[in-house]
Scaffold this motif. Structure first.
Motif, short mmCIF file in Angstrom:
data_model
loop_
_atom_site.label_atom_id
_atom_site.label_comp_id
_atom_site.label_asym_id
_atom_site.label_seq_id
_atom_site.Cartn_x
_atom_site.Cartn_y
_atom_site.Cartn_z
N ALA A 1 0.82 -1.21 0.00
CA ALA A 1 0.00 0.00 0.00
C ALA A 1 0.86 1.26 0.00
CB ALA A 1 -0.94 0.00 1.20
N ASP A 2 0.35 2.30 -0.63
CA ASP A 2 0.92 3.64 -0.54
C ASP A 2 0.29 4.40 0.63
OD1 ASP A 2 2.63 3.57 -2.93
OD2 ASP A 2 0.72 3.40 -3.98
N ARG A 3 -1.04 4.29 0.73
CA ARG A 3 -1.76 4.88 1.86
C ARG A 3 -2.71 3.83 2.44
NH1 ARG A 3 -5.31 8.99 0.90
NH2 ARG A 3 -5.59 8.32 -1.25
N ILE A 4 -3.00 3.98 3.74
CA ILE A 4 -3.86 3.02 4.44
C ILE A 4 -4.99 3.78 5.11
CG2 ILE A 4 -3.98 1.18 6.15
CD1 ILE A 4 -0.92 0.91 5.88
N ALA A 5 -6.23 3.53 4.67
CA ALA A 5 -7.40 4.15 5.27
C ALA A 5 -8.00 3.19 6.29
CB ALA A 5 -8.44 4.50 4.21
N VAL A 6 -8.21 3.68 7.50
CA VAL A 6 -8.74 2.85 8.59
C VAL A 6 -10.21 3.19 8.80
CG1 VAL A 6 -8.55 2.23 11.02
CG2 VAL A 6 -6.48 2.74 9.69
N LEU A 7 -11.06 2.16 8.71
CA LEU A 7 -12.47 2.31 9.04
C LEU A 7 -12.72 1.69 10.41
CD1 LEU A 7 -14.29 1.37 5.69
CD2 LEU A 7 -13.65 3.64 6.51
N ARG A 8 -13.53 2.36 11.20
CA ARG A 8 -13.89 1.81 12.52
C ARG A 8 -15.33 2.17 12.82
NH1 ARG A 8 -13.07 3.90 17.52
NH2 ARG A 8 -11.68 5.48 16.65
N LEU A 9 -16.16 1.14 13.01
CA LEU A 9 -17.58 1.32 13.30
C LEU A 9 -18.27 2.16 12.23
CD1 LEU A 9 -17.38 1.91 17.16
CD2 LEU A 9 -17.81 -0.24 15.94
N GLY A 10 -17.88 1.93 10.97
CA GLY A 10 -18.53 2.61 9.85
C GLY A 10 -18.03 4.00 9.56
N ARG A 11 -17.05 4.46 10.33
CA ARG A 11 -16.51 5.80 10.11
C ARG A 11 -15.07 5.74 9.65
NH1 ARG A 11 -19.69 9.87 12.32
NH2 ARG A 11 -21.41 9.13 13.65
N HIS A 12 -14.66 6.73 8.90
CA HIS A 12 -13.27 6.85 8.45
C HIS A 12 -12.47 7.43 9.60
CE1 HIS A 12 -10.19 8.81 5.49
NE2 HIS A 12 -9.68 7.79 6.17
#
Length: 275
Positions: A215-226
């Motif tokens: 990955a170049d960037r990693i987006a973290v989702l938690r409980l449906g939110r970014h």
């Protein structure tokens, strides 16, 4: 200068009855970039992929393609716009060979036939070999039934089929799930080659090792939110795990996209894979 996003979600919310699967989610992927989307079970990762692929529509918020608001009422509409997806089940026909799977639903017809009833098997096979060569995918033959291939090879065939029609964004939902070490290395190498072709890649994965690898960037989702987005080059495993679990959410880090290669890993472990 960072290029403009090729595909983005803007303030997207999606509910299923009383369950809010996504809440005001903002995500964007750029050309030539691997954006990983991670999170615990139920975080909304699969919902994000399905909205981007046209399987689901957002309740509120918008999709943007090259900065323009678009709608994908069907997966076919998404593919026509250059967005294609490979889901976990792969949707391959085990009794058909590699060529037949790659061109399934998009078969080439022989020219000069009034009825167009005969398939151009020679041209389809030539194009299949050409695509395998461009991405350096190794298969025993393009005329073997897909059901006889290893898990990594089957994943490669599904990705090759997704490239039919020259897409601009490829969505991969858990592409290394249940694969062995050698097969995982092969798939990650293929992901890198998609990036090197200038495609935007959205990679959904539960494997932090795989995410850090490509990955170049990693987006973290938690409980449906970014929750946050990290630069993979400068983010530690501990920070990423803390963001996923909600134990601690450090601020996002910035930096140029990194470029890594797993071809050596794939070659060195090529004899240690399992079917």
């Amino acid at each position: 200068m960072t290029p403009a996003p090729v595909l983005a979600l803007r303030k997207v919310t999606k509910t299923f009855g009383a369950v809010r699967a996504l809440v005001d989610v903002d995500l964007a992927v750029h050309p030539g970039e691997v954006l990983a989307v991670v999170g615990d079970n139920g975080a909304g990762k699969s919902t994000v992929v399905k909205i981007l692929a046209g399987v689901l529509g957002p309740d509120t918020g918008t999709l943007e393609l090259d900065g323009n608001v678009v709608t994908f009422p069907t997966p076919g509409a998404a593919r026509a716009a250059g967005v294609t997806a490979v889901f976990q089940d792969l949707a391959l026909c085990d009794n058909l060979d590699v060529v037949e799977n790659i061109f399934l639903g998009h078969e080439l017809r022989e020219r000069g036939r009034r009825s167009g009833a005969l398939l151009d098997e020679v041209e389809m096979e030539r194009r299949a070999w050409e695509l395998l060569g461009e991405l350096a995918v190794r298969l025993p033959s393009v005329r073997v039934p897909v059901g006889t291939l290893s898990g990594g090879q089957r994943q490669a065939v599904a990705i090759l089929r997704a490239l039919h029609g020259e897409p601009r964004v490829v969505l991969l939902d858990e592409p290394t799930s249940a694969l062995g070490v050698a097969q995982t290395a092969e798939v990650l190498t293929l992901v890198e080659r998609l990036r090197d072709r200038g495609l935007g890649v959205v990679l959904v994965s539960h494997s932090m090792a795989d995410v850090h690898a490509v990955a170049d960037r990693i987006a973290v989702l938690r409980l449906g939110r970014h929750a946050t987005t990290f630069d993979a080059r400068t983010t530690s495993y501990e920070d990423l795990l803390a963001a996923v679990t909600g134990a601690r959410v450090p601020g996002p880090t910035a930096g140029p996209p990194r470029r890594v290669s797993h071809e050596a890993d794939a070659r060195s472990s090529a004899t240690g894979g399992e079917r």
